[in-house]
Design a protein around this motif. Structure first.
Motif, PDB file in Angstrom:
ATOM      1  N   LYS A 151      49.439  66.114 -37.988  1.00  0.00           N
ATOM      2  CA  LYS A 151      47.987  65.917 -37.882  1.00  0.00           C
ATOM      3  C   LYS A 151      47.585  64.647 -38.611  1.00  0.00           C
ATOM      4  O   LYS A 151      47.934  64.436 -39.773  1.00  0.00           O
ATOM      5  CB  LYS A 151      47.254  67.119 -38.477  1.00  0.00           C
ATOM      6  CG  LYS A 151      45.740  67.065 -38.244  1.00  0.00           C
ATOM      7  CD  LYS A 151      45.077  68.355 -38.714  1.00  0.00           C
ATOM      8  CE  LYS A 151      43.575  68.309 -38.443  1.00  0.00           C
ATOM      9  NZ  LYS A 151      42.915  69.564 -38.840  1.00  0.00           N
ATOM     10  N   GLN A 152      46.839  63.778 -37.930  1.00  0.00           N
ATOM     11  CA  GLN A 152      46.441  62.501 -38.494  1.00  0.00           C
ATOM     12  C   GLN A 152      45.188  62.640 -39.355  1.00  0.00           C
ATOM     13  O   GLN A 152      44.319  63.473 -39.090  1.00  0.00           O
ATOM     14  CB  GLN A 152      46.168  61.488 -37.378  1.00  0.00           C
ATOM     15  CG  GLN A 152      47.379  61.195 -36.505  1.00  0.00           C
ATOM     16  CD  GLN A 152      48.477  60.485 -37.262  1.00  0.00           C
ATOM     17  OE1 GLN A 152      48.279  59.420 -37.824  1.00  0.00           O
ATOM     18  NE2 GLN A 152      49.657  61.095 -37.276  1.00  0.00           N
ATOM     19  N   TYR A 178      46.180  79.807 -37.373  1.00  0.00           N
ATOM     20  CA  TYR A 178      46.749  78.554 -36.857  1.00  0.00           C
ATOM     21  C   TYR A 178      47.911  78.904 -35.942  1.00  0.00           C
ATOM     22  O   TYR A 178      49.073  78.653 -36.248  1.00  0.00           O
ATOM     23  CB  TYR A 178      47.211  77.681 -38.022  1.00  0.00           C
ATOM     24  CG  TYR A 178      47.313  76.214 -37.684  1.00  0.00           C
ATOM     25  CD1 TYR A 178      46.187  75.458 -37.395  1.00  0.00           C
ATOM     26  CD2 TYR A 178      48.549  75.569 -37.659  1.00  0.00           C
ATOM     27  CE1 TYR A 178      46.269  74.109 -37.096  1.00  0.00           C
ATOM     28  CE2 TYR A 178      48.651  74.214 -37.365  1.00  0.00           C
ATOM     29  CZ  TYR A 178      47.511  73.495 -37.088  1.00  0.00           C
ATOM     30  OH  TYR A 178      47.597  72.149 -36.785  1.00  0.00           O
ATOM     31  N   HIS A 231      51.488  72.529 -41.436  1.00  0.00           N
ATOM     32  CA  HIS A 231      50.217  73.167 -41.790  1.00  0.00           C
ATOM     33  C   HIS A 231      50.396  73.981 -43.064  1.00  0.00           C
ATOM     34  O   HIS A 231      51.282  74.827 -43.161  1.00  0.00           O
ATOM     35  CB  HIS A 231      49.762  74.086 -40.655  1.00  0.00           C
ATOM     36  CG  HIS A 231      48.490  74.830 -40.968  1.00  0.00           C
ATOM     37  ND1 HIS A 231      47.275  74.213 -41.076  1.00  0.00           N
ATOM     38  CD2 HIS A 231      48.277  76.144 -41.198  1.00  0.00           C
ATOM     39  CE1 HIS A 231      46.351  75.121 -41.350  1.00  0.00           C
ATOM     40  NE2 HIS A 231      46.936  76.302 -41.438  1.00  0.00           N
ATOM     41  N   VAL A 252      46.803  75.137 -32.046  1.00  0.00           N
ATOM     42  CA  VAL A 252      47.413  73.813 -32.179  1.00  0.00           C
ATOM     43  C   VAL A 252      47.292  73.035 -30.876  1.00  0.00           C
ATOM     44  O   VAL A 252      46.964  71.837 -30.876  1.00  0.00           O
ATOM     45  CB  VAL A 252      48.905  73.932 -32.572  1.00  0.00           C
ATOM     46  CG1 VAL A 252      49.545  72.558 -32.656  1.00  0.00           C
ATOM     47  CG2 VAL A 252      49.057  74.657 -33.897  1.00  0.00           C
ATOM     48  N   GLU A 301      43.834  71.783 -30.595  1.00  0.00           N
ATOM     49  CA  GLU A 301      43.615  70.729 -31.582  1.00  0.00           C
ATOM     50  C   GLU A 301      44.180  69.398 -31.102  1.00  0.00           C
ATOM     51  O   GLU A 301      43.513  68.354 -31.193  1.00  0.00           O
ATOM     52  CB  GLU A 301      44.267  71.124 -32.913  1.00  0.00           C
ATOM     53  CG  GLU A 301      44.086  70.108 -34.024  1.00  0.00           C
ATOM     54  CD  GLU A 301      44.810  70.524 -35.294  1.00  0.00           C
ATOM     55  OE1 GLU A 301      44.142  71.044 -36.196  1.00  0.00           O
ATOM     56  OE2 GLU A 301      46.047  70.360 -35.354  1.00  0.00           O
ATOM     57  N   VAL A 302      45.396  69.426 -30.597  1.00  0.00           N
ATOM     58  CA  VAL A 302      46.032  68.201 -30.100  1.00  0.00           C
ATOM     59  C   VAL A 302      45.257  67.644 -28.917  1.00  0.00           C
ATOM     60  O   VAL A 302      45.008  66.431 -28.820  1.00  0.00           O
ATOM     61  CB  VAL A 302      47.500  68.461 -29.693  1.00  0.00           C
ATOM     62  CG1 VAL A 302      48.107  67.224 -29.041  1.00  0.00           C
ATOM     63  CG2 VAL A 302      48.322  68.873 -30.902  1.00  0.00           C
ATOM     64  N   HIS A 331      46.575  57.155 -41.643  1.00  0.00           N
ATOM     65  CA  HIS A 331      46.280  57.294 -40.214  1.00  0.00           C
ATOM     66  C   HIS A 331      47.082  56.268 -39.432  1.00  0.00           C
ATOM     67  O   HIS A 331      46.980  55.066 -39.677  1.00  0.00           O
ATOM     68  CB  HIS A 331      44.780  57.092 -39.957  1.00  0.00           C
ATOM     69  CG  HIS A 331      44.421  57.181 -38.505  1.00  0.00           C
ATOM     70  ND1 HIS A 331      44.446  58.361 -37.813  1.00  0.00           N
ATOM     71  CD2 HIS A 331      44.046  56.225 -37.612  1.00  0.00           C
ATOM     72  CE1 HIS A 331      44.094  58.146 -36.548  1.00  0.00           C
ATOM     73  NE2 HIS A 331      43.847  56.854 -36.406  1.00  0.00           N
ATOM     74  N   GLU A 371      41.987  65.976 -29.971  1.00  0.00           N
ATOM     75  CA  GLU A 371      42.196  64.707 -30.665  1.00  0.00           C
ATOM     76  C   GLU A 371      42.506  63.552 -29.720  1.00  0.00           C
ATOM     77  O   GLU A 371      41.975  62.455 -29.868  1.00  0.00           O
ATOM     78  CB  GLU A 371      43.347  64.834 -31.677  1.00  0.00           C
ATOM     79  CG  GLU A 371      42.997  65.624 -32.916  1.00  0.00           C
ATOM     80  CD  GLU A 371      44.175  65.704 -33.876  1.00  0.00           C
ATOM     81  OE1 GLU A 371      45.174  64.982 -33.653  1.00  0.00           O
ATOM     82  OE2 GLU A 371      44.105  66.478 -34.838  1.00  0.00           O
ATOM     83  N   ARG A 395      53.206  70.202 -35.954  1.00  0.00           N
ATOM     84  CA  ARG A 395      51.884  70.567 -36.502  1.00  0.00           C
ATOM     85  C   ARG A 395      51.946  71.891 -37.257  1.00  0.00           C
ATOM     86  O   ARG A 395      51.365  72.036 -38.336  1.00  0.00           O
ATOM     87  CB  ARG A 395      50.858  70.682 -35.359  1.00  0.00           C
ATOM     88  CG  ARG A 395      50.503  69.375 -34.671  1.00  0.00           C
ATOM     89  CD  ARG A 395      49.691  68.474 -35.577  1.00  0.00           C
ATOM     90  NE  ARG A 395      49.318  67.249 -34.913  1.00  0.00           N
ATOM     91  CZ  ARG A 395      48.105  67.004 -34.408  1.00  0.00           C
ATOM     92  NH1 ARG A 395      47.149  67.916 -34.482  1.00  0.00           N
ATOM     93  NH2 ARG A 395      47.837  65.855 -33.830  1.00  0.00           N
TER      94      ARG A 395
END
Length: 337
Positions: free
Chosen positions: A261-262, A170, A142, A175, A178-179, A271, A182, A138
């Motif tokens: 990242k999707q 970031y 980025h 991260v 974020e993961v 995706h 998701e 990730r």
């Protein structure tokens, strides 16, 4: 100190040094693997040109995005791998000796046993360290957002003016959050299936390495020459990694796509729901060439990293053993008569 622990520590040290040397290539390679753009001009851009573009538009620091978790991951991966490799290798050697005493075999560990030892060590390593590599991927992929505007004096000029829009920080913590947001805890094991299959990469690598090393040592003994040099270890490591990388590279691309990242909105071709979905969409929209994006960069990075790793590891193992022998001798000398 056990032989397994010595090799584990030496492997971790060698991995860190190799990572520091080759990390910019790894960052560019990860971006190449996760790039969905099929425009011809992007495919023709060389590794050196991409390194230049990253430095020009995003700064030197972006070449080292995710370096901290990557170093932690490298130390953990190499340490775990070599530790279990030596344990399983020792058991395989004991089994081979026992078989020889029964009149079966010559007492050496065969190629199949070496492959199984490397595969078991690789599986344990993957299951324990996959979350770290999700975070690293990730951070490597980025990028800053750019606003493009042409100079009014030369509206058709290729030298466009790019203004980077600074994104929010970031960092590793960002991260991880974020993961988790998701996909929850399971998100940290994205790409684990192709990665588990990819244990064949170090398996093939170490099988080739051990086989070539054994043959070279045998030849040296027969010729009455000195032990193998660091340069020869470097070359053996490079050759072994080259063969393994060529065979398993498509799986590496799929893993990187899943861990990046999707894109949850817009074009669904970007995706991926899982390993099979990623493979099918890559075949449909990019063709077979999509599985080999950035392969030349990866070969250079992997071969260089593996060669440095093997060379440094062998030297560290040798150095640690010499220190332990000296300490033992000094301890005996210091004892009163």
């Amino acid at each position: 100190m056990s032989d397994a622990l010595i090799n584990g520590l030496a492997g971790a040290g060698g991995g860190i040094i190799a990572q520091l040397i080759t990390y910019p290539l790894q960052t560019v390679n990860t971006r190449q693997q996760t790039d969905r753009d099929v425009k011809k001009e992007n495919r023709k851009m060389s590794t050196v040109e991409q390194l230049y573009q990253v430095v020009k538009h995003e700064g030197w620091e972006r070449l080292y995005g995710g370096l901290t978790p990557s170093l932690i991951g490298t130390a953990a991966s190499q340490g775990v791998y070599y530790y279990f490799y030596q344990i399983f290798r020792r058991k395989a050697e004991i089994t081979a000796t026992e078989r020889m005493q029964k009149g079966i075999g010559d007492g050496t560990v065969g190629m199949f046993s070496s492959l199984m030892v490397a595969a078991l060590s690789g599986c344990i390593n993957v299951l324990l360290t996959n979350p770290i590599w999700v975070v690293v991927t990730r951070m490597q992929t980025h990028t800053k957002t750019f606003k493009k505007s042409h100079c009014s004096a030369t509206p058709s000029s290729d030298d466009a003016i790019f203004a980077a829009i600074e994104p929010p920080p970031y960092c590793t913590g960002h991260v991880i959050q974020e993961v988790y947001d998701e996909a929850g805890v399971c998100g940290f094991w994205k790409g684990v299936f192709p990665t588990l299959i990819m244990v064949s990469n170090p398996s093939i690598q170490f099988m080739l390495y051990e086989t070539m090393l054994k043959k070279l040592r045998k030849r040296r003994v027969l010729n009455g020459k000195k032990d193998i040099t660091a340069l020869e270890i470097f070359l053996l490591g490079a050759l072994a990694k080259l063969g393994a990388t060529v065979v398993t590279y498509p799986l590496l691309v799929v893993k990187a796509r899943l861990q990046a990242k999707q894109v949850s909105t817009g074009d669904k071709k970007h995706h991926y729901k899982g390993t099979l979905d990623a493979i099918l969409k890559m075949i449909r929209y990019e063709g077979s060439s999509g599985f080999y994006k950035g392969m030349s960069t990866k070969i250079v990075q992997s071969v260089l990293a593996a060669a440095v790793l093997f060379m440094v590891k062998e030297e560290l193992v040798r150095g640690i053993r010499l220190l332990l022998i000296k300490d033992a001798i000094n301890a005996v000398k210091s004892k009163p008569p």
